[in-house]
Design a protein around this motif. Structure first.
Motif, PDB file in Angstrom:
ATOM      1  N   ILE A   6       0.825  -1.220   0.000  1.00 23.58           N
ATOM      2  CA  ILE A   6       0.000   0.000   0.000  1.00 23.58           C
ATOM      3  C   ILE A   6       0.854   1.263   0.000  1.00 23.58           C
ATOM      4  CG2 ILE A   6      -1.989  -1.151   1.063  1.00 23.58           C
ATOM      5  CD1 ILE A   6      -1.214   0.292   3.715  1.00 23.58           C
ATOM      6  N   LYS A   7       2.100   1.135   0.407  1.00 26.03           N
ATOM      7  CA  LYS A   7       3.127   2.188   0.359  1.00 26.03           C
ATOM      8  C   LYS A   7       4.429   1.423   0.177  1.00 26.03           C
ATOM      9  CE  LYS A   7       1.282   6.233   2.169  1.00 26.03           C
ATOM     10  NZ  LYS A   7       1.662   7.618   1.868  1.00 26.03           N
ATOM     11  N   PRO A   8       5.511   2.077  -0.262  1.00 26.24           N
ATOM     12  CA  PRO A   8       6.766   1.329  -0.373  1.00 26.24           C
ATOM     13  C   PRO A   8       7.133   0.658   0.952  1.00 26.24           C
ATOM     14  CG  PRO A   8       6.958   3.468  -1.431  1.00 26.24           C
ATOM     15  CD  PRO A   8       5.625   3.457  -0.755  1.00 26.24           C
ATOM     16  N   GLU A 158       6.617   9.464   8.426  1.00 21.45           N
ATOM     17  CA  GLU A 158       7.420   9.367   7.197  1.00 21.45           C
ATOM     18  C   GLU A 158       6.597   8.810   6.025  1.00 21.45           C
ATOM     19  OE1 GLU A 158       8.199   8.151  10.142  1.00 21.45           O
ATOM     20  OE2 GLU A 158       9.994   9.263  10.785  1.00 21.45           O
ATOM     21  N   ASP A 159       5.590   8.016   6.330  1.00 21.44           N
ATOM     22  CA  ASP A 159       4.711   7.481   5.284  1.00 21.44           C
ATOM     23  C   ASP A 159       3.380   8.235   5.204  1.00 21.44           C
ATOM     24  OD1 ASP A 159       6.260   5.301   4.274  1.00 21.44           O
ATOM     25  OD2 ASP A 159       5.840   4.198   6.138  1.00 21.44           O
ATOM     26  N   LYS A 160       3.213   9.206   6.090  1.00 21.35           N
ATOM     27  CA  LYS A 160       1.921   9.925   6.187  1.00 21.35           C
ATOM     28  C   LYS A 160       0.768   8.922   6.319  1.00 21.35           C
ATOM     29  CE  LYS A 160       3.651  13.744   3.410  1.00 21.35           C
ATOM     30  NZ  LYS A 160       3.443  14.652   2.283  1.00 21.35           N
ATOM     31  N   THR A 209     -11.989  13.102  19.492  1.00 17.68           N
ATOM     32  CA  THR A 209     -10.837  12.552  18.771  1.00 17.68           C
ATOM     33  C   THR A 209     -10.585  13.335  17.480  1.00 17.68           C
ATOM     34  OG1 THR A 209     -11.334  10.372  19.670  1.00 17.68           O
ATOM     35  CG2 THR A 209      -9.865  10.443  17.751  1.00 17.68           C
ATOM     36  N   LEU A 210     -11.662  13.661  16.759  1.00 17.84           N
ATOM     37  CA  LEU A 210     -11.493  14.429  15.519  1.00 17.84           C
ATOM     38  C   LEU A 210     -10.872  15.793  15.827  1.00 17.84           C
ATOM     39  CD1 LEU A 210     -14.861  13.613  13.701  1.00 17.84           C
ATOM     40  CD2 LEU A 210     -12.589  12.763  13.090  1.00 17.84           C
ATOM     41  N   ASP A 211     -11.330  16.425  16.911  1.00 12.13           N
ATOM     42  CA  ASP A 211     -10.751  17.725  17.289  1.00 12.13           C
ATOM     43  C   ASP A 211      -9.285  17.566  17.679  1.00 12.13           C
ATOM     44  OD1 ASP A 211     -13.138  18.936  16.788  1.00 12.13           O
ATOM     45  OD2 ASP A 211     -13.789  19.018  18.894  1.00 12.13           O
ATOM     46  N   ALA A 212      -8.991  16.520  18.441  1.00 11.02           N
ATOM     47  CA  ALA A 212      -7.598  16.290  18.872  1.00 11.02           C
ATOM     48  C   ALA A 212      -6.703  16.037  17.655  1.00 11.02           C
ATOM     49  CB  ALA A 212      -7.538  15.104  19.832  1.00 11.02           C
ATOM     50  N   LEU A 213      -7.193  15.244  16.709  1.00 10.10           N
ATOM     51  CA  LEU A 213      -6.392  14.963  15.510  1.00 10.10           C
ATOM     52  C   LEU A 213      -6.143  16.251  14.725  1.00 10.10           C
ATOM     53  CD1 LEU A 213      -8.015  11.642  14.209  1.00 10.10           C
ATOM     54  CD2 LEU A 213      -5.811  11.891  15.364  1.00 10.10           C
ATOM     55  N   ALA A 214      -7.190  17.082  14.613  1.00 12.39           N
ATOM     56  CA  ALA A 214      -7.028  18.352  13.892  1.00 12.39           C
ATOM     57  C   ALA A 214      -5.979  19.212  14.601  1.00 12.39           C
ATOM     58  CB  ALA A 214      -8.364  19.079  13.812  1.00 12.39           C
ATOM     59  N   GLY A 215      -6.019  19.209  15.939  1.00  7.74           N
ATOM     60  CA  GLY A 215      -5.060  19.999  16.725  1.00  7.74           C
ATOM     61  C   GLY A 215      -3.629  19.498  16.583  1.00  7.74           C
ATOM     62  N   MET A 216      -3.485  18.221  16.292  1.00  6.03           N
ATOM     63  CA  MET A 216      -2.123  17.656  16.168  1.00  6.03           C
ATOM     64  C   MET A 216      -1.518  17.939  14.794  1.00  6.03           C
ATOM     65  SD  MET A 216      -3.043  14.041  17.978  1.00  6.03           S
ATOM     66  CE  MET A 216      -1.482  13.228  17.961  1.00  6.03           C
ATOM     67  N   ASN A 217      -2.347  18.414  13.883  1.00  3.62           N
ATOM     68  CA  ASN A 217      -1.856  18.730  12.527  1.00  3.62           C
ATOM     69  C   ASN A 217      -1.087  17.580  11.891  1.00  3.62           C
ATOM     70  OD1 ASN A 217      -2.789  21.262  11.754  1.00  3.62           O
ATOM     71  ND2 ASN A 217      -1.394  22.236  13.244  1.00  3.62           N
ATOM     72  N   LEU A 218      -1.604  16.401  12.031  1.00  2.00           N
ATOM     73  CA  LEU A 218      -0.918  15.252  11.442  1.00  2.00           C
ATOM     74  C   LEU A 218      -1.006  15.340   9.919  1.00  2.00           C
ATOM     75  CD1 LEU A 218      -2.327  12.328  13.652  1.00  2.00           C
ATOM     76  CD2 LEU A 218      -0.271  13.703  14.026  1.00  2.00           C
ATOM     77  N   ASP A 219       0.070  15.009   9.275  1.00  2.49           N
ATOM     78  CA  ASP A 219       0.074  14.973   7.816  1.00  2.49           C
ATOM     79  C   ASP A 219      -0.287  13.529   7.412  1.00  2.49           C
ATOM     80  OD1 ASP A 219       0.391  15.561   5.220  1.00  2.49           O
ATOM     81  OD2 ASP A 219       2.571  15.888   5.285  1.00  2.49           O
ATOM     82  N   VAL A 220      -1.513  13.330   6.970  1.00  2.34           N
ATOM     83  CA  VAL A 220      -1.982  11.970   6.653  1.00  2.34           C
ATOM     84  C   VAL A 220      -2.450  11.929   5.201  1.00  2.34           C
ATOM     85  CG1 VAL A 220      -3.663  10.163   7.215  1.00  2.34           C
ATOM     86  CG2 VAL A 220      -2.740  11.604   9.042  1.00  2.34           C
ATOM     87  N   ASP A 221      -1.832  11.094   4.404  1.00  2.00           N
ATOM     88  CA  ASP A 221      -2.391  10.908   3.060  1.00  2.00           C
ATOM     89  C   ASP A 221      -2.880   9.480   2.842  1.00  2.00           C
ATOM     90  OD1 ASP A 221      -0.212   9.354   2.424  1.00  2.00           O
ATOM     91  OD2 ASP A 221       0.616  10.738   0.947  1.00  2.00           O
TER      92      ASP A 221
END
Ligand SMILES: [Fe+2]
Ligand SMILES: [Fe+2]
Length: 400
Positions: A6-8, A158-160, A209-221
Motif C-alpha cells: 500500500i506504500k513502499p 514518514e509514510d503519512k 478525537t477528531l478535534d484532537a487529531l485536527a489539533g495535532m496537525n498530522l500529515d496523513v495521506d
C-alpha cells in the motif's frame, strides 16, 4: 487475498472474510468483512495488528511471501478485541518478536484474554510515545472508548500513514483494497452501517478525537482502518468529514417506521403512519422486524430524524422480536429523534404505554400520543395513524 503493497515497504497482510455474517452483536453483516493487518519492512520489521483466529494461517501465508516469521521484530497491537488479536498468542510463540506494543488498557485486556502473558515482551505505550523502527518512527495515539478502552491509532509520519484500528472501518469484503476503487455511495452506506452498529454510542469520543487529531496537525495521506477499504488522497478528508457528520447526529428529513404484527392490524397501522410522514415530504422506510435484521433497522434509525414503532399487545407486553430490536437500538444510544408509537390490541392494550416508555428512555421527542386500536383497524384508525405520522413529520421539519 495475497499481500498488497500500500506504500513502499508497507504491505497489507490481512484476510478477507467473505462469509462473515455475525459480527460484534450485529445480527447480520451481509457484505462480509476484512481483518486488515500491515507489515512494515524497515530496519525493524513490524506487524500492525493481526486477524481473527480463524484466519491465522491466511495471514501467515501472506507474511511468508514477504519475510520469514522470525524476522518480525515488533508487533503493534492497537486493539485486543479477538477479531484483531485473537491469534496474538500463537503469533508471539511462532515469531518470538523482540517487542509487542500496546496501550495501558490494552495490557489489561491482553492479560484478561490470554492469562499467560507474563513472558511476553510487552512494552506499554501511551499517547505521545513513539518508537524508531529505522527510517520510520511509529507514534501512538490512544483513542479510549473508540470503541473499546484499549483502542489506539498508530501513525507513521514518514509514510503519512495512520492505522486507526476499528475507527473508520466498514464491514465489506472486497477484492479491492482502496476506497477509491469501489462505488462511493455503496461505500458510504457500509461506513454508515458500521458506525450505526458499532461506533454510535461513542459519538462524543469521536468528536473529541477528531478535534484532537485536527489539533495535532498530522500529515496523513493514507488512513487504514482494520476493517474494509483503505482511504488515500482526498478520501482521508472525506472519511473524517463523514465521521463528524455521523457523530453530530443532526436530524435528517428521513423516517423509519418499524413494527411487528400478529394478524396484520399493526402492520396496516404502520402503513398509515408512513403515509402521514410522506404527506409532510419526509422520505420513509417501512420495516417489519420479521423481515429485517435488527442491525438493518438500526442503520435506518441512525439515518432517520423520525422513528415510529408499532407492536400489538402480546401477553400484556409487546411482541418479543420487536422487544429484541428495541433492546439493541437502545444500547446504541441514537440521539435527536422524533418518536411515535402505535399498535393494535385484543383486550388489555398495554402496547402503546410500553412503547412510549421505550422511546422516552431513549430521550426521543414524542409530539403526539400513541395510537392504539382494538382488533381490526377501520378508516378512523387509519386517519388517526395518518395524523400521527403527519404530526411527527411536522415536528421533524421544525427541527431541520
Ligand atoms: Fe473492536
Ligand atoms: Fe474490529
Amino acid at each position: 487475498m495475497r499481500p498488497v503493497e500500500i506504500k513502499p515497504d508497507v504491505h497489507w497482510v490481512g484476510a478477507v472474510d467473505w462469509n462473515c455474517r455475525n459480527f460484534h452483536g450485529y445480527s447480520r453483516s451481509p457484505w462480509g468483512t476484512t481483518y486488515n493487518a500491515f507489515l512494515v519492512k524497515d530496519e525493524k520489521t513490524v506487524l500492525f495488528d493481526t486477524v481473527k483466529h480463524d484466519f491465522l494461517e491466511h495471514m501467515l501465508c501472506n507474511i511468508a511471501q514477504l519475510t520469514e516469521l522470525d524476522k518480525i521484530d515488533y508487533i503493534v497491537a492497537n486493539h485486543m478485541e479477538p477479531d484483531h488479536a485473537g491469534c496474538l498468542g500463537e503469533l508471539i510463540k511462532l515469531a518470538k518478536p523482540e517487542k509487542v506494543f500496546c496501550s495501558p488498557m490494552g495490557k489489561k485486556a491482553m492479560d484478561s484474554y490470554f492469562h499467560d502473558t507474563q513472558d511476553w515482551p510487552v512494552e506499554v505505550v501511551a499517547s505521545g510515545d513513539s518508537v524508531s523502527i529505522g527510517k520510520r518512527t511509529v507514534q501512538f495515539i490512544e483513542t479510549r472508548m473508540l470503541h473499546w478502552p484499549d483502542n489506539m491509532f498508530s501513525y507513521i509520519p514518514e509514510d503519512k500513514l495512520a492505522i486507526t484500528s476499528d475507527a473508520f472501518g466498514q464491514n465489506w469484503a472486497t477484492s479491492e483494497r482502496f476506497a477509491d476503487e469501489v462505488d462511493r455511495s455503496f461505500l458510504r452506506r457500509r461506513l454508515a452501517e458500521y458506525y450505526a452498529n458499532i461506533v454510535l454510542p461513542y459519538s462524543p469520543v469521536v468528536l473529541k478525537t477528531l478535534d484532537a487529531l485536527a489539533g495535532m496537525n498530522l500529515d496523513v495521506d493514507m488512513l487504514s482502518p482494520d476493517h474494509g477499504l483503505i482511504y488515500r488522497g482526498d478520501d482521508v478528508a472525506w472519511v473524517l468529514d463523514q465521521y463528524r457528520e455521523f457523530a453530530e447526529q443532526k436530524p435528517k428529513n428521513r423516517a423509519v417506521v418499524f413494527y411487528d404484527t400478529m394478524w396484520h392490524s399493526t402492520e396496516k397501522m404502520a402503513l398509515a403512519v408512513a403515509d402521514g410522514l410522506i404527506d409532510q415530504g419526509v422520505s420513509v422506510k417501512v420495516m417489519s422486524v420479521k423481515a429485517n435484521y435488527h442491525s438493518d433497522v438500526m442503520t435506518e434509525v441512525f439515518d432517520a430524524g423520525a422513528v415510529a414503532v408499532g407492536s400489538p399487545t402480546h401477553n400484556n407486553g409487546i411482541l418479543p422480536e420487536l422487544a429484541e430490536t428495541l433492546t439493541y437500538i437502545k444500547g446504541l444510544r441514537p440521539q435527536n429523534k422524533i418518536g411515535g408509537v402505535f399498535g393494535s390490541f385484543g383486550w388489555s392494550g398495554e402496547c402503546v404505554n410500553i412503547l412510549t416508555q421505550w422511546l422516552e428512555d431513549m430521550k426521543f421527542e414524542i409530539p403526539e400520543k400513541g395510537i392504539k386500536w382494538k382488533n381490526a383497524p377501520t378508516h378512523e384508525t387509519f386517519q388517526q395513524c395518518f395524523d400521527l405520522g403527519k404530526a411527527m413529520g411536522q415536528a421533524l421539519k421544525a427541527k431541520l
